[in-house]
Design a protein around this motif. Structure first.
Motif, PDB file in Angstrom:
ATOM      1  N   ARG A 279       0.869  -1.257   0.081  1.00 24.43           N
ATOM      2  CA  ARG A 279      -0.131   0.064   0.141  1.00 24.43           C
ATOM      3  C   ARG A 279       0.772   1.285  -0.057  1.00 24.43           C
ATOM      4  O   ARG A 279       1.949   1.161   0.329  1.00 24.43           O
ATOM      5  CB  ARG A 279      -0.676  -0.071   1.205  1.00 24.43           C
ATOM      6  N   LYS A 282       1.526   6.468   2.999  1.00 24.83           N
ATOM      7  CA  LYS A 282       0.258   7.301   3.565  1.00 24.83           C
ATOM      8  C   LYS A 282      -0.660   6.560   4.321  1.00 24.83           C
ATOM      9  O   LYS A 282      -1.446   7.009   5.169  1.00 24.83           O
ATOM     10  CB  LYS A 282      -0.171   8.182   2.313  1.00 24.83           C
ATOM     11  N   GLU A 283      -1.004   5.670   3.659  1.00 27.45           N
ATOM     12  CA  GLU A 283      -2.285   4.615   4.071  1.00 27.45           C
ATOM     13  C   GLU A 283      -1.960   4.067   5.666  1.00 27.45           C
ATOM     14  O   GLU A 283      -3.000   3.473   6.045  1.00 27.45           O
ATOM     15  CB  GLU A 283      -2.751   3.615   3.236  1.00 27.45           C
TER      16      GLU A 283
END
Lengths: 417, 182
Positions: A279, A282-283
């Motif tokens: 991912r 940021k996530e």
């Protein structure tokens, strides 16, 4: 129809015209093994042959548990040293050299057009030099020691077409994580992965090693960049005998051509417990972790250490995080000392370990306790790999690990540019 | 010449959701902590020792049993212990939709039947395969029969090189057999 790199190189080695899917018998240029040489020796002894066929083809580099952390490892190292002596093996690197893939590269065994097999899955690394290079198992290595030949199935090829320019704060590690995340951990099983396209020339040798190394995490047989000016300039002043540059034909039969625009890649992170669980950083920002690892055959080179040092300069590692720095080789260690990189990292509170595989494979030097979380620059995050099976491993670039180490939680490195 | 048709009781490596576990990597099959062991006979005890729900596999399995797993079985490391631990237990075959590339080679070169069955998921979904069932598999033709449920299905037959190494009893003997490269 034209031919792929792998069809050409294996055809040359076999002395035949070959196509993907065919099985050829070939003799490798070099056969790599590390601490597992002890187990290979046991297999070799079962074959009832007294001498290795071509001792000069063996390259043995101790790196997995160096120096030995327990008697069982010490015994294995000792049996390897005795075997090296008995068999007259010239290319032996003891515990003071570094990770096999880095040392093998630095010593010039990895060359364009070479055929290299090694008893380690990340032997795919030497594709960075335009070699055909694949990981094999222990019995196979023992058999090659005895017979100087092996069967290989000529792989089909997936071409990754790289274009565009990386944004600041985004690194080759993010690129390969992005590719693996999108394509999946078994996308390239039994296949070759060609890293090509107009942007391939912008990848340094160190970056190429990172990508080719992690081709293994897509299941690839081999992963490679075709030798070009970047490759040739790496060899300036070094031995350039036995060079042969192989390049896929434009009309070669690729199984797939997958375009990747580098300019759209953001910092990536592989989440537990598979390398393809990727991912954007940021996530998962804000997730606390306990141990950072900067090093390994994937990201333990000078440019990686510099990336980390650039972020950590005049900063401190968060008090609830411990950061282990493991240079990939003694040469890199020395360079990093000379350039002040180690001083920066040590002053920031990083713990500098000796060159080697370190804690990446969970055998020593920083084992994780149940419930602990690691953020690492390595290539694998399999459950329990770095210690307790109740621990977690996240994989990212050195810059991401360094930025996160300051904050004590996973952090996008772009805020530290 | 090795047996072309083999029969065994199956262990379905399923997770808590009842599906076959996918991507079982070499660290789950054989953990790093035991890599220093060089004697194959001692490796059996650690087979699947790091796979959730299957840590006691070595005590449950019997010689001759088959293992059935999900996609990409044996992904990851080149460690041959991940193959040898099953040999040590006498496991006689592993069936999966696909295997990690090096894992597959290691098994082939050991003369250990690793058999691909891309449609395996469908047979599991339709409950045609359950732990404890007895399978007959013809390695040459790919014909398979579930003796308990009296159902037929097919698996991928061995490739030529795989069959030759299997017949020879392993890579080294294959190299000496003169069969090679025919």
């Amino acid at each position: 129809m034209g031919k792929t790199f792998s069809e050409k190189i294996l055809g040359r080695k076999a002395g035949l015209e070959v196509r993907a899917g065919e099985v050829v018998t070939v003799s490798p240029d070099y056969i790599l093994s590390h601490d597992n040489t002890a187990a290979i020796i046991k297999e070799f002894e079962k074959l009832d042959i007294s001498n290795v066929a071509c001792p000069e083809k063996l390259v043995i580099i101790l790196d997995h548990v160096v120096p030995a952390s327990a008697e069982k490892y010490a015994q294995n190292h000792k049996s390897i040293r005795e075997f090296v002596e008995e068999q007259g093996i010239p290319h032996f690197y003891d515990v003071n050299n570094g990770i096999c893939h880095q040392v093998f590269s630095e010593e010039g065994f990895a060359r364009p057009g070479g055929l290299i097999l090694g008893a380690d899955s990340h032997t795919t690394s030497y594709g960075a030099f335009g070699a055909f290079s694949a990981g094999i198992g222990r019995s196979e290595v023992a058999s090659i020691w005895a017979t100087n030949e092996i069967w290989l199935r000529v792989p089909e090829t997936i071409k990754i077409e790289l274009k565009g320019i990386l944004q600041p704060g985004v690194f080759p590690k993010d690129v390969i994580l992005k590719i693996i995340g999108r394509e999946g951990a078994d996308r390239a099983t039994y296949m070759a992965v060609e890293f090509g396209g107009e942007a391939a020339k912008n990848f340094s040798m160190s970056s190429r090693l990172t990508l080719a190394n992690m081709a293994a995490e897509m299941g690839a047989k081999n992963g490679y960049f075709q030798a070009d000016d970047v490759t040739l300039s790496w060899f300036e002043g070094k031995e350039t005998e036995n060079f042969e540059i192989f390049v896929s034909d434009d009309d070669a039969g690729f199984s797939d051509i997958l375009p990747y625009d580098l300019s759209s890649v953001v910092p990536q992170i592989a989440c537990p417990h598979t390398v393809d669980n990727v991912r954007p950083v940021k996530e998962v920002e804000g997730l606390v972790f306990h141990q950072g690892l900067i090093g390994t055959c994937t990201n333990g080179r000078l440019d990686d250490l510099k990336q980390a040092a650039a972020v950590l300069k005049d900063k401190r590692v968060h008090p609830k995080v411990r950061v282990l720095v493991v240079p990939a080789s003694q040469n890199i260690y020395l360079e990093a000392v000379k350039e002040g990189v180690m001083e920066t990292l040590a002053a920031a509170g990083c713990l500098i370990l000796n060159p080697g595989c370190g804690p990446c494979l969970g055998a020593h030097q920083g084992i994780l306790a149940p419930g602990e979380r690691a953020l690492s620059t390595a290539n694998r995050n399999f459950r329990g790999r770095m210690g307790s099976r109740e621990s977690e491993i996240y994989l990212a670039s050195p810059a991401t690990v360094a930025a996160s180490a300051i904050e004590g939680k996973i952090t996008d490195p772009r805020k530290y540019l | 010449m090795a047996e072309k048709t083999i029969r065994g009781k199956i262990w379905m490596l399923t997770g808590t959701d009842g599906n076959l576990i996918e991507d079982i990597d070499t660290d789950q099959i054989y953990h790093n902590a035991f890599l220093h062991i060089t004697d194959i006979s001692q490796m059996g005890a650690y087979a699947l020792g790091n796979l959730e729900g299957w840590k006691d596999f070595s005590r449950k399995a019997s010689a001759g049993d088959f293992v059935v797993a999900g996609r990409n079985f044996g992904a990851g490391s080149s460690r041959q212990q991940a193959v040898d631990c099953f040999l040590a237990l006498g496991i006689s075959l592993i069936l999966a939709p696909s295997f990690g590339a090096i894992y597959f080679r290691n098994a082939v070169n050991s003369g250990f039947p690793v058999i691909k069955c891309p449609a395996l998921k469908d047979f599991v979904a339709s409950q045609q395969l359950k732990t404890g069932d007895i399978l007959y598999i013809n390695l040459k033709t790919g014909e398979a029969r579930n003796e308990i449920r009296d159902t037929l299905f097919s698996v991928e037959p061995m490739s030529r090189v795989q069959e030759e190494i299997y017949d020879a009893g392993g890579l080294f003997l294959y190299g000496k057999s003169g069969n090679r490269g025919k």
